[in-house]
Design an enzyme around this catalytic site. Structure first.
Site, short mmCIF file in Angstrom:
data_model
loop_
_atom_site.label_atom_id
_atom_site.label_comp_id
_atom_site.label_asym_id
_atom_site.label_seq_id
_atom_site.Cartn_x
_atom_site.Cartn_y
_atom_site.Cartn_z
N GLY A 1 0.82 -1.22 0.00
CA GLY A 1 0.00 0.00 0.00
C GLY A 1 0.85 1.26 0.00
CB CYS A 2 3.76 2.27 2.04
SG CYS A 2 2.91 2.15 3.64
#
Length: 154
Positions: free
Chosen positions: A44-45
Site C-alpha cells: 500500500g505504501c
C-alpha cells in the site's frame, strides 16, 4: 488531540532522504502536502508513493511540494526512493515526535492484534500554515488525484 481543519500545522524539522533535512520553516508561505504512511516498501505504501510520484510534476506546476513521512530511517527512504524511482521527498520521524504532533501515531488493529503505528493520513497545509484539508484512514486508489484537485483549489 487530533488536528482539525483550520489548526496551525505543527512545526517540524526532520532528516530527509538523500542526507538533507525537511523542515516546516523551509515550506513557510507555500501550500504543501504531508502524507503519513506506515512503512517503506510495503504494497500500500509503495502504491501511494508511486501515485504521488506520477503526479509530482503536476504538484510542482502549482507550487505545492509533497512530502511523505514515516518512522523509517533516512537510509530506508533512500533505498525506497531508488528502488521505485520516486519523485517525492521522504522525511524520517524515527522518534515519532512529528507523527504524534499531527495525531497520526495511533492504536491500530490487524488480525485482532492491537499495536501502535502510523494511521495512513494526508494533510494539505495552506499558504497560511494552517491545515486546509485532512484525509484520515486513506484508501490509496485515486487518493493522489483527489489531493491534487484539492491543492489546485487553494
Amino acid at each position: 488531540m487530533p488536528l482539525t481543519v483550520g489548526d496551525k500545522a505543527p512545526d517540524f524539522d526532520l532528516p530527509g532522504d538523500g542526507g538533507g533535512r525537511i523542515a516546516s520553516a523551509d515550506l513557510a508561505g507555500k501550500a504543501y502536502v504531508l502524507y503519513f504512511y506506515p512503512k517503506d516498501d510495503t504494497s500500500g505504501c509503495t502504491k501511494e508513493a508511486q501515485s504521488f510520484s506520477c503526479l509530482a510534476a503536476e504538484f510542482e506546476k502549482i507550487g505545492v511540494p509533497v512530502v511523505g513521512v514515516s518512522p523509517d530511517s533516512p537510509k530506508s527512504h533512500d533505498k525506497f526512493r531508488a528502488k521505485y524511482d520516486l519523485a517525492v521527498r521522504l522525511a524520517s520521524d524515527e522518534d515519532h515526535g512529528m507523527l504524534e504532533a499531527y495525531g497520526v501515531w495511533a492504536e491500530k488493529s490487524m488480525y485482532g492484534r492491537k499495536y501502535i503505528g502510523v494511521e495512513r493520513t494526508t494533510m494539505l497545509v495552506g499558504k497560511d500554515g494552517r491545515i486546509a484539508r485532512i484525509w484520515p484512514k486513506v484508501k490509496v486508489e485515486g487518493h493522489a488525484e483527489e489531493v491534487l484537485a484539492a491543492a489546485k483549489g487553494l
